[in-house]
Design a protein around this motif. Structure first.
Motif, PDB file in Angstrom:
ATOM      1  N   UNK A  39      -0.873   3.876   6.604  1.00  0.00           N
ATOM      2  CA  UNK A  39      -1.613   4.230   7.808  1.00  0.00           C
ATOM      3  C   UNK A  39      -1.235   5.640   8.268  1.00  0.00           C
ATOM      4  N   UNK A  40      -2.120   6.247   9.015  1.00  0.00           N
ATOM      5  CA  UNK A  40      -1.886   7.595   9.528  1.00  0.00           C
ATOM      6  C   UNK A  40      -0.731   7.613  10.526  1.00  0.00           C
ATOM      7  N   UNK A  41      -0.688   6.576  11.367  1.00  0.00           N
ATOM      8  CA  UNK A  41       0.334   6.530  12.413  1.00  0.00           C
ATOM      9  C   UNK A  41       0.484   5.091  12.902  1.00  0.00           C
ATOM     10  N   UNK A  42       1.374   4.909  13.867  1.00  0.00           N
ATOM     11  CA  UNK A  42       1.644   3.567  14.394  1.00  0.00           C
ATOM     12  C   UNK A  42       0.410   2.966  15.068  1.00  0.00           C
ATOM     13  N   UNK A  43      -0.357   3.776  15.771  1.00  0.00           N
ATOM     14  CA  UNK A  43      -1.558   3.264  16.449  1.00  0.00           C
ATOM     15  C   UNK A  43      -2.553   2.704  15.437  1.00  0.00           C
ATOM     16  N   UNK A  44      -2.782   3.413  14.340  1.00  0.00           N
ATOM     17  CA  UNK A  44      -3.701   2.919  13.320  1.00  0.00           C
ATOM     18  C   UNK A  44      -3.143   1.653  12.665  1.00  0.00           C
ATOM     19  N   UNK A  45      -1.820   1.617  12.468  1.00  0.00           N
ATOM     20  CA  UNK A  45      -1.198   0.441  11.878  1.00  0.00           C
ATOM     21  C   UNK A  45      -1.392  -0.775  12.787  1.00  0.00           C
ATOM     22  N   UNK A  46      -1.267  -0.593  14.070  1.00  0.00           N
ATOM     23  CA  UNK A  46      -1.482  -1.696  15.015  1.00  0.00           C
ATOM     24  C   UNK A  46      -2.931  -2.169  14.978  1.00  0.00           C
ATOM     25  N   UNK A  75       1.155  -5.084   2.596  1.00  0.00           N
ATOM     26  CA  UNK A  75       2.173  -4.454   3.442  1.00  0.00           C
ATOM     27  C   UNK A  75       1.565  -3.224   4.103  1.00  0.00           C
ATOM     28  N   UNK A  76       1.840  -3.079   5.407  1.00  0.00           N
ATOM     29  CA  UNK A  76       1.362  -1.931   6.175  1.00  0.00           C
ATOM     30  C   UNK A  76       2.529  -1.020   6.510  1.00  0.00           C
ATOM     31  N   UNK A  77       2.287   0.281   6.475  1.00  0.00           N
ATOM     32  CA  UNK A  77       3.320   1.227   6.855  1.00  0.00           C
ATOM     33  C   UNK A  77       2.746   2.612   7.039  1.00  0.00           C
ATOM     34  N   UNK A  78       3.539   3.490   7.660  1.00  0.00           N
ATOM     35  CA  UNK A  78       3.075   4.867   7.834  1.00  0.00           C
ATOM     36  C   UNK A  78       3.828   5.832   6.921  1.00  0.00           C
ATOM     37  N   UNK A  79       4.677   5.303   6.075  1.00  0.00           N
ATOM     38  CA  UNK A  79       5.323   6.084   5.018  1.00  0.00           C
ATOM     39  C   UNK A  79       5.528   5.138   3.842  1.00  0.00           C
ATOM     40  N   UNK A  80       5.721   5.712   2.673  1.00  0.00           N
ATOM     41  CA  UNK A  80       5.857   4.893   1.468  1.00  0.00           C
ATOM     42  C   UNK A  80       7.319   4.503   1.287  1.00  0.00           C
ATOM     43  N   UNK A  81       7.603   3.222   1.408  1.00  0.00           N
ATOM     44  CA  UNK A  81       8.968   2.752   1.180  1.00  0.00           C
ATOM     45  C   UNK A  81       9.157   2.404  -0.290  1.00  0.00           C
ATOM     46  N   UNK A  82      10.340   1.972  -0.621  1.00  0.00           N
ATOM     47  CA  UNK A  82      10.581   1.441  -1.954  1.00  0.00           C
ATOM     48  C   UNK A  82      10.054   0.013  -1.970  1.00  0.00           C
ATOM     49  N   UNK A  83       9.101  -0.238  -2.831  1.00  0.00           N
ATOM     50  CA  UNK A  83       8.485  -1.557  -2.915  1.00  0.00           C
ATOM     51  C   UNK A  83       8.875  -2.225  -4.222  1.00  0.00           C
ATOM     52  N   UNK A  84       8.950  -3.570  -4.215  1.00  0.00           N
ATOM     53  CA  UNK A  84       9.352  -4.274  -5.420  1.00  0.00           C
ATOM     54  C   UNK A  84       8.379  -4.069  -6.581  1.00  0.00           C
ATOM     55  N   UNK A  87       1.622  -1.779  -6.777  1.00  0.00           N
ATOM     56  CA  UNK A  87       0.429  -1.870  -7.604  1.00  0.00           C
ATOM     57  C   UNK A  87      -0.718  -1.056  -7.015  1.00  0.00           C
ATOM     58  N   UNK A  88      -1.118  -1.384  -5.791  1.00  0.00           N
ATOM     59  CA  UNK A  88      -2.272  -0.723  -5.177  1.00  0.00           C
ATOM     60  C   UNK A  88      -1.845  -0.039  -3.884  1.00  0.00           C
ATOM     61  N   UNK A  89      -2.200   1.223  -3.766  1.00  0.00           N
ATOM     62  CA  UNK A  89      -2.006   1.968  -2.528  1.00  0.00           C
ATOM     63  C   UNK A  89      -3.377   2.278  -1.952  1.00  0.00           C
ATOM     64  N   UNK A  90      -3.609   1.830  -0.728  1.00  0.00           N
ATOM     65  CA  UNK A  90      -4.798   2.243   0.018  1.00  0.00           C
ATOM     66  C   UNK A  90      -4.294   3.275   1.016  1.00  0.00           C
ATOM     67  N   UNK A  91      -4.701   4.510   0.820  1.00  0.00           N
ATOM     68  CA  UNK A  91      -4.208   5.604   1.651  1.00  0.00           C
ATOM     69  C   UNK A  91      -5.191   5.894   2.782  1.00  0.00           C
ATOM     70  N   UNK A  92      -4.814   5.505   3.995  1.00  0.00           N
ATOM     71  CA  UNK A  92      -5.631   5.800   5.171  1.00  0.00           C
ATOM     72  C   UNK A  92      -5.147   7.053   5.895  1.00  0.00           C
ATOM     73  N   UNK A  93      -4.030   7.587   5.463  1.00  0.00           N
ATOM     74  CA  UNK A  93      -3.517   8.827   6.055  1.00  0.00           C
ATOM     75  C   UNK A  93      -4.319  10.002   5.509  1.00  0.00           C
ATOM     76  N   UNK A  94      -4.323  11.096   6.247  1.00  0.00           N
ATOM     77  CA  UNK A  94      -5.086  12.260   5.793  1.00  0.00           C
ATOM     78  C   UNK A  94      -4.393  12.988   4.656  1.00  0.00           C
ATOM     79  N   UNK A  95      -3.094  12.844   4.551  1.00  0.00           N
ATOM     80  CA  UNK A  95      -2.344  13.537   3.510  1.00  0.00           C
ATOM     81  C   UNK A  95      -1.946  12.561   2.405  1.00  0.00           C
ATOM     82  N   UNK A  96      -1.726  13.100   1.241  1.00  0.00           N
ATOM     83  CA  UNK A  96      -1.320  12.301   0.087  1.00  0.00           C
ATOM     84  C   UNK A  96       0.194  12.124   0.135  1.00  0.00           C
ATOM     85  N   UNK A  97       0.672  10.890   0.016  1.00  0.00           N
ATOM     86  CA  UNK A  97       2.126  10.706  -0.038  1.00  0.00           C
ATOM     87  C   UNK A  97       2.667  11.161  -1.384  1.00  0.00           C
TER      88      UNK A  97
END
Length: 139
Positions: A39-46, A75-84, A87-97
């Protein structure tokens, strides 16, 4: 190599991006694919968290915020954590992680909002410069 798709919506409504991410997450979950929605930010994540609780109306999509349960199927987040198993990333942020290459597939959802179109075009060019062949999918 990571597969990258740009799903292009005819609408300029930013809410359509969230609804489309719900549909794509539901489809991925049915196929047993672990999904991270950046997500772009916490508001979008909510907003997305609330939407996933009611989408689709007849079914529950098992999801959680990363800080609450990083092992949920969605899983929802505003940054990319270490995931087990990324597989699939849906990027709703304006920038590429920077971690997008860890995923098997990346989906960018594009709406016809001028500001959003500019960032989507820049992301598309970035992927190309990095040697990827992003595909455009009209919805």
């Amino acid at each position: 190599m990571t597969r990258i798709d740009f799903y292009v919506l005819p609408s300029s409504d930013l809410q359509e991006r969230l609804q489309t991410s719900c549909r794509l997450s539901a489809k991925a979950w049915q196929q047993g694919i672990n999904t991270f929605i950046r997500c772009q930010d916490t508001a979008q994540m909510e907003q997305l968290d609330a939407l996933l609780w009611s989408y689709p109306p007849e079914r529950f999509l098992p999801h959680n915020r990363y800080r609450d349960n990083p092992h949920a199927p969605i899983v929802l987040g505003d940054s990319i954590p270490t995931l087990p198993q990324p597989q699939l990333l849906i990027n709703l942020a304006t920038q590429i992680p920077p971690e997008y290459g860890l995923f098997e597939r990346v989906i960018e959802i594009v709406v016809q909002d001028p500001q959003h179109l500019n960032s989507a075009r820049e992301n598309f060019r970035h992927y190309r410069r990095c040697g990827y062949d992003p595909q455009r999918v009209e919805l």
